[in-house]
Scaffold this active site. Structure first.
Site, mmCIF file in Angstrom:
data_model
loop_
_atom_site.group_PDB
_atom_site.id
_atom_site.type_symbol
_atom_site.label_atom_id
_atom_site.label_comp_id
_atom_site.label_asym_id
_atom_site.label_seq_id
_atom_site.Cartn_x
_atom_site.Cartn_y
_atom_site.Cartn_z
ATOM 1 N N HIS A 136 0.821 -1.208 0.000
ATOM 2 C CA HIS A 136 0.000 0.000 0.000
ATOM 3 C C HIS A 136 0.854 1.255 0.000
ATOM 4 O O HIS A 136 0.473 2.281 -0.552
ATOM 5 C CB HIS A 136 -0.973 -0.048 1.176
ATOM 6 N N ARG A 192 -10.388 4.133 -3.375
ATOM 7 C CA ARG A 192 -10.029 3.386 -2.156
ATOM 8 C C ARG A 192 -10.381 4.254 -0.945
ATOM 9 O O ARG A 192 -9.549 5.019 -0.461
ATOM 10 C CB ARG A 192 -8.533 3.079 -2.133
ATOM 11 N N ARG A 207 -15.345 2.071 -3.635
ATOM 12 C CA ARG A 207 -15.155 0.805 -2.932
ATOM 13 C C ARG A 207 -15.362 1.032 -1.440
ATOM 14 O O ARG A 207 -14.799 1.971 -0.875
ATOM 15 C CB ARG A 207 -13.747 0.269 -3.181
ATOM 16 N N GLU A 249 -10.670 -10.689 -6.046
ATOM 17 C CA GLU A 249 -9.277 -10.630 -5.598
ATOM 18 C C GLU A 249 -8.919 -11.803 -4.683
ATOM 19 O O GLU A 249 -7.828 -11.866 -4.146
ATOM 20 C CB GLU A 249 -8.970 -9.291 -4.925
ATOM 21 N N ASN A 260 -3.671 -7.174 -7.408
ATOM 22 C CA ASN A 260 -2.679 -7.069 -6.324
ATOM 23 C C ASN A 260 -2.906 -8.171 -5.290
ATOM 24 O O ASN A 260 -1.980 -8.870 -4.884
ATOM 25 C CB ASN A 260 -2.776 -5.711 -5.623
ATOM 26 N N ASP A 261 -4.156 -8.278 -4.854
ATOM 27 C CA ASP A 261 -4.455 -9.323 -3.876
ATOM 28 C C ASP A 261 -4.628 -10.684 -4.536
ATOM 29 O O ASP A 261 -4.269 -11.702 -3.958
ATOM 30 C CB ASP A 261 -5.723 -8.967 -3.078
ATOM 31 N N ARG A 280 2.303 -9.588 -0.613
ATOM 32 C CA ARG A 280 2.563 -8.508 -1.563
ATOM 33 C C ARG A 280 3.463 -7.419 -0.997
ATOM 34 O O ARG A 280 4.001 -6.609 -1.735
ATOM 35 C CB ARG A 280 1.237 -7.908 -2.065
ATOM 36 N N CYS A 311 -8.457 -3.617 -12.002
ATOM 37 C CA CYS A 311 -8.053 -2.400 -11.283
ATOM 38 C C CYS A 311 -6.797 -2.578 -10.455
ATOM 39 O O CYS A 311 -6.335 -1.654 -9.809
ATOM 40 C CB CYS A 311 -9.200 -1.881 -10.417
HETATM 41 C C1 PEP Z 1 -6.086 -5.172 -5.558
HETATM 42 O O1 PEP Z 1 -5.996 -5.952 -4.611
HETATM 43 O O2 PEP Z 1 -5.666 -5.420 -6.709
HETATM 44 C C2 PEP Z 1 -6.690 -3.838 -5.358
HETATM 45 C C3 PEP Z 1 -6.917 -3.061 -6.381
HETATM 46 O O3 PEP Z 1 -6.964 -3.461 -4.095
HETATM 47 P P1 PEP Z 1 -5.861 -2.950 -3.023
HETATM 48 O O4 PEP Z 1 -4.570 -2.744 -3.770
HETATM 49 O O5 PEP Z 1 -6.383 -1.684 -2.441
HETATM 50 O O6 PEP Z 1 -5.809 -4.076 -2.057
HETATM 51 MG MG MG Z 2 -7.106 -5.605 -2.819
#
Ligand code: PEP
Ligand code: MG
Length: 589
Positions: free
Chosen positions: A194, A301, A337, A440, A463-464, A474, A513
């Protein structure tokens, strides 16, 4: 002789920053040999005593609590610590190093306390080894006081600097003032942590996951952060500074040339319109997206409203933030979200979350919202009210981390409840509110056909999804080489979701995304897999648009088929980089 030092890490936010270093945070610092000027000596002695007083006050408090709860025998342990901290020999020796040898207090404490700790541990017995640990502990407390002050000073920076830290929490990053921070580098952190995402949001050059390097840097050293190449260069020689400045100029010119096209639509060379949306963390970023020609916001977010504050945002705080984004968008799409909060985003030290064994698998995100219904309702009320100002259907609600149908249904029911409450209270709100979910968690991708009968849209959070599919944290640089965006398992997951959505009666739209869609190299692959909507870091919009306008759908499909056939992520990465260069050399260089 040059003492230039080049360190490599993970490039997470582009650009080159050159400036003086500020070391942020004291934990795990080794103190460098570093001298003060004669004029500063009295002030430095004063700083040492202030730190010592603060440490002693802390120990006294520990002694009081321990005596109260555990009795005076155990409380006396702290009495011994106090005696040690105030010992005239120790204090005298530290003062001497500051006054006579012009060492900084940090350096003086480090030398003297290391010496005493070593004397004790050399005595060999277990008892003495424990006393040595007490001395190290005292040293760390003193250093934390002396160096840790800088944590508070970050918000008071008065000149532009480079921040170097072992770690920056998302809230610390969110609070960096862009006027005073040129860029940053951290020892830890992964490619889609993050903190890395926030660096992109703040458009600050940043490198994370550098590994141990702070012990080799002093406050005030000149440092280059190269967010394109993933390098941190300490004490660069003039020729290197000139070379990086030149490279930066070229890349700025390249970017500016791509930005000229901002009003051009993201249409492929054979006429397919791609929806190009922006990811935002703060309302102010809406402007950045629109300036670059985004179609709207594909991921807001909202949890960043929570970071950097001690009290929970009120409904009004939420409402104001959403209104600002909605007003700026002027009727364009806005996917809000709901809170994706958890111990992985908020440090446990701020007291909001208890320490848990594995925050990524714990009570985060929609799980937290569904347990803490009142807070969830507060947020939903604010969204529904703010959306009343927008055209019906343009504001959408997206639930994060959905892992079962039951969870999605529960979340949907809470929205209905809130609508009923608003209705009853006569408060204006938006009734036409598409409800979608992030994909995710692997279970959501696997069951996408089931979900597709109930959701209004999908948004793939790579990402997740990568983290959970490949079992790779991550945010952990130790496993960053295993965090493979082009892994065949990830490509297959995306294809599964697209296929399920296409086959559904409702033709559920699918967006990507996660950071994958902000990387131009993956764009032809995603389009070839059937993706027609991407939501990305604002800074990457011009590059992505340039690539879209040079692509054709058949070419993208070939690229996707070939990538799936390749199997190994490294092969996929190299192949995609080569294809990008052929399609759009100004981006793929
Ligand atoms: C993701 O997990 O790809 C996502 C867009 O959400 P975040 O990065 O806020 O966990
Ligand atoms: Mg995520």
């Amino acid at each position: 002789m040059s003492n230039m030092l080049v360190k490599r890490g993970i490039a997470v936010s582009p650009g080159v920053a050159i400036g003086r270093a500020v070391l942020f945070g004291a934990e795990n610092f080794k103190v460098q040999r570093h001298y003060t000027s004669k004029a500063e000596i009295d002030a430095e002695i004063g700083r040492f005593h202030a730190a010592l007083d603060a440490v002693c006050a802390d120990i006294e408090e520990n002694q009081r609590v321990a005596t109260e709860r555990l009795g005076s025998d155990l409380g006396a342990i702290f009495g011994a610590h106090l005696l040690m901290a105030r010992s005239p020999e120790l204090v005298g020796e530290i003062e001497r190093l500051i006054r006579v040898e012009t060492n900084t207090p940090e350096r003086a404490c480090d030398i003297v306390l290391n010496k005493y700790a070593k004397l004790f541990s050399d005595l060999g017995s277990r008892y003495h080894a424990e006393r040595a640990q007490d001395i190290y502990d005292l040293k760390n407390r003193l250093l934390r006081q002396l160096l840790g002050k800088r944590r508070q000073e970050l918000s008071d920076l008065a000149e532009s600097v480079i921040i170097l830290a072992h770690n920056l929490t998302p809230s610390e990053t969110a609070n960096l003032k862009k006027e005073f921070v040129l860029g940053f580098a951290t020892e830890v952190g992964g490619p889609t942590s993050h903190t890395a995402i926030l660096a992109g949001a703040l458009e600050l050059p940043a490198v994370v996951g550098v590994g141990d390097f702070l012990s080799e840097v002093n406050n005030g050293d000149i440092v280059i952060i190269d967010g394109d190449r993933g390098e941190v260069i300490v004490n660069p020689v003039e020729s290197v500074i000139a070379e990086r400045r030149e490279a930066q100029k070229k890349s700025d010119a390249n970017y500016a040339a791509l930005e000229v096209d901002r009003t051009a639509e993201p249409i492929t060379a054979d006429g397919e319109r791609i929806q190009l949306l922006g990811n935002i963390e703060f309302p102010t970023e809406t402007e950045h997206c629109l300036e670059r020609g985004a179609d709207g916001i594909g991921l807001y977010r909202t949890e960043f409203l929570y970071l950097g504050r001690d009290v929970e945002p009120t409904e009004e705080d939420h409402y104001q933030a959403y209104c600002r984004v909605i007003d700026d968008l002027g009727g364009r799409e806005c996917v809000i979200r709901t809170l994706d909060l958890g111990a992985d985003k908020v440090p446990t030290s701020n007291g909001m979350f208890a320490e848990v064994p594995n925050p990524a698998l714990g009570l985060r995100s929609i799980r937290l919202s569904l347990q803490y219904i009142e807070g969830f309702k507060t947020q939903l009320r604010a969204i529904l009210r703010a959306a009343a100002k927008a055209p019906p259907g343009s504001v959408k609600i997206m639930f994060p981390l959905i892992s079962s149908l039951y969870e999605f249904r529960q979340a949907k029911m809470v929205v209905r409840d809130v609508m009923d409450d608003l209705e009853e209270a006569g408060v204006p709100f938006q009734r036409e509110m598409p409800l979608g979910m992030m994909v995710e968690v692997p279970s959501a991708a696997i069951l996408a056909d089931h979900f597709a009968t109930e959701v209004d849209f999908f948004s793939i959070g790579t990402n997740d999804l990568i983290q959970y599919t490949l079992a790779v944290d991550r945010g952990d640089p130790a496993v960053s080489s295993l965090y493979r965006t082009g892994d065949p398992a990830i490509l297959r997951m995306i294809r599964m979701v697209v296929d399920a959505a296409e086959k559904s009666d409702r033709k559920v739209p699918v967006t990507v995304c996660g950071q994958m869609s902000s990387d131009p190299k993956f764009l032809p692959l995603l389009i070839g897999l059937g993706i027609r909507r991407i939501s990305v870091t604002p800074h990457s919009i011009p590059e992505l648009k340039a690539v879209i306008r040079r692509l054709t759908i058949p070419k993208s499909k070939d690229i996707a088929t070939h990538s799936e056939w390749l199997g190994l992520s490294r092969g996929v990465d190299n192949y995609l980089q080569g294809e990008l260069f052929k399609i759009c050399p100004q981006v793929g260089h």
